[in-house]
Write an enzyme that holds these catalytic residues in place. Structure first.
Site, PDB file in Angstrom:
ATOM      1  N   GLU A 168      -8.518  -5.788   5.108  1.00 56.00           N
ATOM      2  CA  GLU A 168      -8.432  -5.348   3.714  1.00 56.00           C
ATOM      3  C   GLU A 168      -7.286  -6.047   2.983  1.00 56.00           C
ATOM      4  O   GLU A 168      -7.378  -6.330   1.796  1.00 56.00           O
ATOM      5  CB  GLU A 168      -8.207  -3.831   3.680  1.00 56.00           C
ATOM      6  CG  GLU A 168      -9.437  -3.063   4.138  1.00 56.00           C
ATOM      7  CD  GLU A 168      -9.104  -1.694   4.707  1.00 56.00           C
ATOM      8  OE1 GLU A 168      -8.625  -1.625   5.855  1.00 56.00           O
ATOM      9  OE2 GLU A 168      -9.318  -0.703   4.007  1.00 56.00           O
ATOM     10  N   ASN A 176       0.887  -1.174   0.000  1.00 51.61           N
ATOM     11  CA  ASN A 176       0.000   0.000   0.000  1.00 51.61           C
ATOM     12  C   ASN A 176       0.922   1.221   0.000  1.00 51.61           C
ATOM     13  O   ASN A 176       1.479   1.587   1.037  1.00 51.61           O
ATOM     14  CB  ASN A 176      -0.863  -0.062   1.265  1.00 51.61           C
ATOM     15  CG  ASN A 176      -1.806   1.122   1.372  1.00 51.61           C
ATOM     16  OD1 ASN A 176      -1.781   2.031   0.541  1.00 51.61           O
ATOM     17  ND2 ASN A 176      -2.628   1.127   2.413  1.00 51.61           N
ATOM     18  N   ARG A 183      -2.614  -2.008  -3.288  1.00 53.47           N
ATOM     19  CA  ARG A 183      -3.821  -1.226  -3.015  1.00 53.47           C
ATOM     20  C   ARG A 183      -3.721   0.085  -3.798  1.00 53.47           C
ATOM     21  O   ARG A 183      -2.733   0.805  -3.693  1.00 53.47           O
ATOM     22  CB  ARG A 183      -3.926  -0.916  -1.530  1.00 53.47           C
ATOM     23  CG  ARG A 183      -5.109  -0.030  -1.223  1.00 53.47           C
ATOM     24  CD  ARG A 183      -5.159   0.374   0.222  1.00 53.47           C
ATOM     25  NE  ARG A 183      -6.318   1.221   0.450  1.00 53.47           N
ATOM     26  CZ  ARG A 183      -6.283   2.344   1.137  1.00 53.47           C
ATOM     27  NH1 ARG A 183      -5.151   2.774   1.662  1.00 53.47           N
ATOM     28  NH2 ARG A 183      -7.370   3.050   1.308  1.00 53.47           N
ATOM     29  N   ARG A 185     -11.186  14.843   9.167  1.00 57.19           N
ATOM     30  CA  ARG A 185     -11.940  15.311   7.989  1.00 57.19           C
ATOM     31  C   ARG A 185     -13.359  15.663   8.391  1.00 57.19           C
ATOM     32  O   ARG A 185     -13.966  14.984   9.227  1.00 57.19           O
ATOM     33  CB  ARG A 185     -11.965  14.230   6.909  1.00 57.19           C
ATOM     34  CG  ARG A 185     -10.605  14.020   6.261  1.00 57.19           C
ATOM     35  CD  ARG A 185     -10.659  12.899   5.248  1.00 57.19           C
ATOM     36  NE  ARG A 185      -9.799  11.799   5.626  1.00 57.19           N
ATOM     37  CZ  ARG A 185      -9.911  10.555   5.163  1.00 57.19           C
ATOM     38  NH1 ARG A 185     -10.857  10.256   4.303  1.00 57.19           N
ATOM     39  NH2 ARG A 185      -9.083   9.624   5.566  1.00 57.19           N
TER      40      ARG A 185
END
Ligand code: AMP
Length: 394
Positions: free
Chosen positions: A378, A8, A85, A235
């Protein structure tokens, strides 16, 4: 055993693992971090043993991947493929693909959609192809799971030309996680995934929620970028779309400053003024910090509203699923959110809720609708896809 290297690549980091695609067990996990900086290094773990390996000053992806390659060969493993990823697949990539020149070319066409992530992913892919030239490389996209969303869910109410000419629409992210936990939920429910209507909430530093109808994603809270929707660690999630313009006029902020504020200084951190970390906020709220309590309340309130609205989207629900660092561990957040849905007939069993933490899955519902806590994986989705696609290509 089918060992797969999972990578990743971010702009200054590379997370890596060697994973058995059959069991989901990782024999090596680590992260090359601070790439491009004076303190670039690799932290890695084999079994219970943690190590830190300094990298040469200002080492970039290529050098880091050469060191990762050396670490992997020390493990006596025989990886069969590399799974990468990739955050954004645009509309081009509806599923994982074997990486060739055409795929890399198409990836370049997505750069404007994820300028922080996809150039770094491609850089990582090219360096990894040099480090592991004999292995097939497979790209697994965070957006792919959401390519089943219908037009009415993914289109913004904007002039249509923006979509047609520039691909501006909602894409969704965290797809591998929602895919994993929805399939795990189907297994726990003892039903084929095609018969499952689910709401899956991935609550970590980034947060998203997905509506899954008959096994397919039909809506999700993250949009063109991973900023829309739920309150996250730093966020903001949903805000009035006029605000960036207002901030620019009122405070003289440029687009870079506004983006930094919405992405890095908002969410739980922005409201609490204390931390983006849910644990820290729970402790602070417990000791009377009102801003921490308010940040957590807004987090739960937004999430409960999304769950309520997704109940409209999924049709008769089979389960609600919590995952991600917060979803898997915070019994307080889960109880508070489901408490907001009590008038709809949902309730958490306090004992089951406390038991399903720290890697333990469990149905925490006191009422009829199952509410599952499911640890996500994941990397396993990436490893399985890399194995399957590399087998097909042989
Ligand atoms: P992730 O991005 O999935 O690693 O999740 C990170 C988030 O999970 C952070 O906000 C952590 O505070 C939160 N988290 C991890 N463990 C716990 C815990 N025991 N209780 C509450 N939040 C937790």
């Amino acid at each position: 055993m089918h060992q797969i290297i999972v990578l990743n690549c971010g702009s200054s980091s590379i997370k890596f693992a060697i994973m058995d695609a059959d069991s989901g067990e990782a024999s090596l996990t680590g992260v090359a971090e601070n790439l491009g900086n004076s303190d670039a290094r690799i932290k890695y773990k084999t079994g219970q043993q943690s190590e830190v390996m300094p990298l040469p000053e200002y080492a970039e992806h290529k050098l880091a991947l050469a060191s990762i390659q050396a670490l992997i060969s020390e493990q006596n493993s025989a990886p069969l493929a590399v799974g990468h990823r990739v955050v954004h697949g645009g509309e081009t990539f509806t599923q994982s693909v074997l990486i060739d020149d055409e795929v890399k070319h198409a990836l370049k066409a997505t750069f404007h959609m994820a300028p922080l992530h996809n150039p770094a992913a491609l850089q990582g892919i090219e360096s990894a192809q040099e480090a592991f030239p004999d292995l097939p490389h497979v790209a697994v996209f965070d957006t792919a799971f959401f390519q089943t969303m219908p037009k009415h869910a993914y289109l913004y109410a904007l002039p249509k030309a923006l979509y047609e000419e520039h691909g501006i629409r909602r894409y969704g992210f965290h797809g591998s996680s929602h895919y994993f936990v929805s399939h795990e939920a189907a297994r726990y429910l003892g039903k084929p995934i095609e018969q499952c209507n689910l709401i899956t909430a991935h609550l970590g530093n980034g947060c998203s929620i997905a509506a899954i109808r008959q096994g397919q994603a039909v809506d999700t809270s993250l949009g063109f970028t991973p900023l829309e929707g739920l309150v996250m660690g730093t966020r903001c999630g949903d805000i009035c779309p006029s605000l960036p313009g207002v901030l620019s006029e009122l405070l003289g902020y440029n687009t870079k400053r506004i983006s930094e504020m919405l992405n890095r200084e908002s969410g739980l951190l922005g409201i609490s003024g204390l931390s983006n970390d849910c644990r820290t906020l729970e402790e602070a709220a417990e000791s009377g910090n009102e801003d921490a309590a308010l940040a957590l309340h807004i987090f739960c309130y937004r999430l409960a509203k999304y769950i309520g609205s997704y109940m409209v989207v999924t049709g008769p629900l089979d389960a609600i699923v919590f995952t991600g660092g917060i979803g898997e561990n915070s019994s307080w957040i889960r109880e508070t959110v489901i408490g907001m849905l009590e008038h709809l007939g949902h309730k958490v069993d306090p004992e089951k809720n406390l038991a399903a933490r720290f890697g333990k899955a469990g149905n925490i519902a006191a009422t009829a609708l199952p509410i599952w806590v499911i640890p996500t994986n994941e990397e396993w989705v990436i490893a399985r896809d890399a194995l399957n696609i590399s087998k097909q290509s042989n």
